[in-house]
Design an enzyme around this catalytic site. Sequence first.
Site, short mmCIF file in Angstrom:
data_model
loop_
_atom_site.label_atom_id
_atom_site.label_comp_id
_atom_site.label_asym_id
_atom_site.label_seq_id
_atom_site.Cartn_x
_atom_site.Cartn_y
_atom_site.Cartn_z
N ASP A 35 -8.81 9.44 2.86
CA ASP A 35 -9.44 8.12 2.73
C ASP A 35 -9.39 7.37 4.06
O ASP A 35 -10.34 6.71 4.46
CB ASP A 35 -8.76 7.29 1.64
CG ASP A 35 -8.95 7.86 0.24
OD1 ASP A 35 -9.94 8.58 0.03
OD2 ASP A 35 -8.10 7.59 -0.62
N HIS A 41 -12.01 10.28 -7.21
CA HIS A 41 -10.67 10.40 -7.77
C HIS A 41 -10.64 11.57 -8.75
O HIS A 41 -11.69 12.02 -9.22
CB HIS A 41 -10.27 9.10 -8.47
CG HIS A 41 -9.88 8.02 -7.52
ND1 HIS A 41 -10.06 6.68 -7.79
CD2 HIS A 41 -9.30 8.06 -6.29
CE1 HIS A 41 -9.60 5.96 -6.78
NE2 HIS A 41 -9.15 6.78 -5.86
N ARG A 83 -13.08 -2.32 1.75
CA ARG A 83 -13.21 -3.51 2.60
C ARG A 83 -14.01 -3.17 3.87
O ARG A 83 -14.88 -3.92 4.29
CB ARG A 83 -11.83 -4.06 2.95
CG ARG A 83 -11.86 -5.37 3.70
CD ARG A 83 -10.48 -6.02 3.87
NE ARG A 83 -9.43 -5.10 4.24
CZ ARG A 83 -8.48 -4.62 3.42
NH1 ARG A 83 -8.46 -4.99 2.16
NH2 ARG A 83 -7.56 -3.80 3.85
N ASP A 118 -5.00 2.43 0.79
CA ASP A 118 -6.01 3.12 1.58
C ASP A 118 -7.39 2.96 0.95
O ASP A 118 -8.39 2.78 1.65
CB ASP A 118 -5.69 4.61 1.70
CG ASP A 118 -4.37 4.88 2.40
OD1 ASP A 118 -3.91 4.01 3.17
OD2 ASP A 118 -3.80 5.97 2.17
N ASP A 133 -11.65 5.86 -10.11
CA ASP A 133 -11.09 5.80 -11.46
C ASP A 133 -10.31 4.49 -11.56
O ASP A 133 -9.14 4.44 -11.18
CB ASP A 133 -10.18 7.00 -11.72
CG ASP A 133 -9.55 6.97 -13.09
OD1 ASP A 133 -9.89 6.08 -13.90
OD2 ASP A 133 -8.69 7.83 -13.36
N HIS A 189 -2.29 5.95 -3.43
CA HIS A 189 -2.82 5.56 -2.13
C HIS A 189 -3.79 4.37 -2.25
O HIS A 189 -4.73 4.24 -1.48
CB HIS A 189 -3.49 6.75 -1.45
CG HIS A 189 -4.62 7.35 -2.24
ND1 HIS A 189 -4.44 7.94 -3.47
CD2 HIS A 189 -5.94 7.42 -1.97
CE1 HIS A 189 -5.61 8.35 -3.92
NE2 HIS A 189 -6.54 8.04 -3.03
N GLY A 206 -7.60 12.84 -0.17
CA GLY A 206 -7.46 11.38 -0.13
C GLY A 206 -6.04 10.88 0.03
O GLY A 206 -5.75 10.14 0.97
#
Length: 132
Positions: A60, A8, A96, A90, A80, A87, A55
């Site tokens: 991402d 980030h 996950r 995402d 961060d 986003h 991203g």
Amino acid sequence: MRIALIAHDKKKSKMIKLACKYKDVLAKHEIYATGTTGTLVMGETGLVINRMKSGPLGGDQQIGSMIANDQLDLVIFLRDPLTAQPHEPDVSALLRLCDVMNIPLATNISSAEIMLIALERNEIPCRKDIAE
């Protein structure tokens, strides 16, 4: 190993320092990164980096797709947690997917350094050899 680097905005300088410190380790592997992070790290280290989109513009998701298609082995994502990300869905999906696909994931400098030291020592087992 195929390694993804993501950071980030407020963590990009830390990613650059990390990549500089472990440049020799990273140079032995295939590196992927989201757009801006990849450009900055490549500029500071001279490493060859396969860059995705930024991203928020889909990078991402591109990295997530690589995870889902068994095309990555390790992810370093300096997040961060104190700044809202536009986003965020995402980001959550990517994290996950790492869990679902059993991909080692570092989300801060300490865990990233542990992984890179283990990688340097050839101490990261092939995830497919680990029993579920």
